[in-house]
Write an enzyme that holds these catalytic residues in place. Structure first.
Site, PDB file in Angstrom:
ATOM      1  N   ASP A  67       0.925  -1.181  -0.052  1.00  0.00           N
ATOM      2  CA  ASP A  67      -0.189   0.019  -0.120  1.00  0.00           C
ATOM      3  C   ASP A  67       0.911   1.211  -0.094  1.00  0.00           C
ATOM      4  O   ASP A  67       2.022   1.239   0.822  1.00  0.00           O
ATOM      5  CB  ASP A  67      -1.117  -0.185   1.316  1.00  0.00           C
ATOM      6  CG  ASP A  67      -2.112   0.695   0.913  1.00  0.00           C
ATOM      7  OD1 ASP A  67      -3.121   0.541   1.129  1.00  0.00           O
ATOM      8  OD2 ASP A  67      -1.732   2.158   1.241  1.00  0.00           O
ATOM      9  N   ILE A  68       0.380   2.102  -0.788  1.00  0.00           N
ATOM     10  CA  ILE A  68       1.289   3.475  -0.867  1.00  0.00           C
ATOM     11  C   ILE A  68       1.276   4.417   0.328  1.00  0.00           C
ATOM     12  O   ILE A  68       2.163   4.989   0.453  1.00  0.00           O
ATOM     13  CB  ILE A  68       0.854   4.248  -2.213  1.00  0.00           C
ATOM     14  CG1 ILE A  68       1.709   5.181  -2.773  1.00  0.00           C
ATOM     15  CG2 ILE A  68      -0.371   5.237  -1.823  1.00  0.00           C
ATOM     16  CD1 ILE A  68       1.671   5.644  -4.055  1.00  0.00           C
ATOM     17  N   ASN A  80     -12.860  -3.598   2.387  1.00  0.00           N
ATOM     18  CA  ASN A  80     -13.853  -2.400   2.846  1.00  0.00           C
ATOM     19  C   ASN A  80     -14.754  -2.203   1.418  1.00  0.00           C
ATOM     20  O   ASN A  80     -14.410  -2.539   0.243  1.00  0.00           O
ATOM     21  CB  ASN A  80     -13.023  -0.964   2.793  1.00  0.00           C
ATOM     22  CG  ASN A  80     -12.236  -0.861   3.868  1.00  0.00           C
ATOM     23  OD1 ASN A  80     -12.521  -1.656   4.999  1.00  0.00           O
ATOM     24  ND2 ASN A  80     -11.122  -0.252   3.706  1.00  0.00           N
ATOM     25  N   GLY A  89     -15.521   2.486   4.133  1.00  0.00           N
ATOM     26  CA  GLY A  89     -14.155   3.179   3.820  1.00  0.00           C
ATOM     27  C   GLY A  89     -13.524   2.910   2.502  1.00  0.00           C
ATOM     28  O   GLY A  89     -12.464   3.073   2.385  1.00  0.00           O
ATOM     29  N   GLN A  90     -14.275   2.294   1.287  1.00  0.00           N
ATOM     30  CA  GLN A  90     -13.655   2.156   0.059  1.00  0.00           C
ATOM     31  C   GLN A  90     -13.464   3.278  -0.660  1.00  0.00           C
ATOM     32  O   GLN A  90     -14.376   4.159  -0.727  1.00  0.00           O
ATOM     33  CB  GLN A  90     -14.628   1.022  -0.481  1.00  0.00           C
ATOM     34  CG  GLN A  90     -14.105   0.694  -2.022  1.00  0.00           C
ATOM     35  CD  GLN A  90     -14.756  -0.326  -2.824  1.00  0.00           C
ATOM     36  OE1 GLN A  90     -15.876  -0.946  -2.339  1.00  0.00           O
ATOM     37  NE2 GLN A  90     -14.362  -0.855  -3.656  1.00  0.00           N
ATOM     38  N   HIS A  94     -10.311  -5.250  -3.249  1.00  0.00           N
ATOM     39  CA  HIS A  94      -9.008  -5.716  -2.529  1.00  0.00           C
ATOM     40  C   HIS A  94      -8.926  -5.983  -1.015  1.00  0.00           C
ATOM     41  O   HIS A  94      -9.916  -5.622  -0.335  1.00  0.00           O
ATOM     42  CB  HIS A  94      -8.107  -4.304  -2.617  1.00  0.00           C
ATOM     43  CG  HIS A  94      -8.634  -3.003  -2.243  1.00  0.00           C
ATOM     44  ND1 HIS A  94      -9.495  -2.290  -2.945  1.00  0.00           N
ATOM     45  CD2 HIS A  94      -8.517  -2.413  -1.054  1.00  0.00           C
ATOM     46  CE1 HIS A  94     -10.137  -1.220  -2.338  1.00  0.00           C
ATOM     47  NE2 HIS A  94      -9.305  -1.324  -1.104  1.00  0.00           N
ATOM     48  N   HIS A 107      -6.773  -5.798   2.254  1.00  0.00           N
ATOM     49  CA  HIS A 107      -5.737  -5.303   3.105  1.00  0.00           C
ATOM     50  C   HIS A 107      -5.134  -6.462   3.971  1.00  0.00           C
ATOM     51  O   HIS A 107      -5.905  -7.087   4.616  1.00  0.00           O
ATOM     52  CB  HIS A 107      -6.345  -4.151   3.926  1.00  0.00           C
ATOM     53  CG  HIS A 107      -6.817  -2.851   3.126  1.00  0.00           C
ATOM     54  ND1 HIS A 107      -6.052  -1.780   2.994  1.00  0.00           N
ATOM     55  CD2 HIS A 107      -7.986  -2.651   2.971  1.00  0.00           C
ATOM     56  CE1 HIS A 107      -7.118  -0.870   2.353  1.00  0.00           C
ATOM     57  NE2 HIS A 107      -8.272  -1.641   2.071  1.00  0.00           N
TER      58      HIS A 107
HETATM   59  P1  AMP Z   1      -9.742   1.350   0.483  1.00  0.00           P
HETATM   60  O1  AMP Z   1      -9.765   2.582   1.161  1.00  0.00           O
HETATM   61  O2  AMP Z   1     -10.265   0.085   1.205  1.00  0.00           O
HETATM   62  O3  AMP Z   1     -10.484   1.473  -0.793  1.00  0.00           O
HETATM   63  O4  AMP Z   1      -8.104   0.977   0.129  1.00  0.00           O
HETATM   64  C1  AMP Z   1      -7.251   1.580  -0.718  1.00  0.00           C
HETATM   65  C2  AMP Z   1      -6.022   1.690  -0.525  1.00  0.00           C
HETATM   66  O5  AMP Z   1      -5.438   1.833  -1.691  1.00  0.00           O
HETATM   67  C3  AMP Z   1      -5.681   2.648   0.483  1.00  0.00           C
HETATM   68  O6  AMP Z   1      -5.161   1.957   1.655  1.00  0.00           O
HETATM   69  C4  AMP Z   1      -4.520   3.670  -0.380  1.00  0.00           C
HETATM   70  O7  AMP Z   1      -3.615   4.019   0.378  1.00  0.00           O
HETATM   71  C5  AMP Z   1      -4.329   2.590  -1.336  1.00  0.00           C
HETATM   72  N1  AMP Z   1      -3.625   3.026  -2.469  1.00  0.00           N
HETATM   73  C6  AMP Z   1      -4.176   4.125  -3.278  1.00  0.00           C
HETATM   74  N2  AMP Z   1      -3.461   4.385  -4.416  1.00  0.00           N
HETATM   75  C7  AMP Z   1      -2.368   3.504  -4.406  1.00  0.00           C
HETATM   76  C8  AMP Z   1      -1.169   3.074  -5.136  1.00  0.00           C
HETATM   77  N3  AMP Z   1      -0.995   3.959  -6.418  1.00  0.00           N
HETATM   78  N4  AMP Z   1      -0.560   2.183  -4.962  1.00  0.00           N
HETATM   79  C9  AMP Z   1      -0.673   1.537  -3.704  1.00  0.00           C
HETATM   80  N5  AMP Z   1      -1.796   1.564  -2.903  1.00  0.00           N
HETATM   81  C10 AMP Z   1      -2.516   2.476  -3.248  1.00  0.00           C
END
Ligand code: AMP
Ligand code: ZN
Length: 114
Positions: free
Chosen positions: A30-31, A87, A93-94, A100, A102
């Protein structure tokens, strides 16, 4: 899916730190990590939310969970413990519309979540 961030990561149009890949699943860091280890495990097939799952997707979702357990062992935090979270939609919280899982580890996580 043309405008999907995670499809772009799958297609290497956006860089990511990949930790696992097979024919159906991709896992990458995760970024914006919320724990010392924070990995996202995604299906390569675009599904926007958990609400889009059908019975025939059961094995695919199972593969996400099995991948999480495998990574937990390989990365050395299986015994200490970890959390998996998916999520769904706004209240869940999506923020990225490609399902995906986590995988969070490396500290004692609090419960209940916020
Ligand atoms: P959610 O809030 O459950 O939809 O999770 C989305 C996740 O994607 C968050 O934890 C973000 O930090 C992560 N995210 C967003 N952009 C990127 C990216 N370019 N590379 C890796 N993770 C990302
Ligand atoms: Zn997608």
């Amino acid at each position: 899916m043309q405008d999907c961030l995670f499809c772009k990561i799958i297609n290497r149009e956006i860089p990511s730190k990949i930790v696992f890949e097979d024919d159906e699943v991709l896992a990458f860091h995760d970024i914006d990590p919320k724990a010392p280890t924070h990995i996202l495990i995604i299906p390569k097939r675009h599904l926007a939310t958990l609400n889009d799952l059908d019975q025939e997707d059961a094995a695919l979702v199972g593969r996400l969970q099995v991948t999480a357990a495998k990574l937990a062992k390989e990365l050395g935090f299986a015994e200490n413990g970890y959390r998996v979270v998916m999520n769904c939609n706004e209240d869940g919280g999506q923020t990225v519309w490609h399902i995906h899982m986590h995988l969070l580890a490396g500290r004692a996580l609090t419960w209940p979540p916020g």
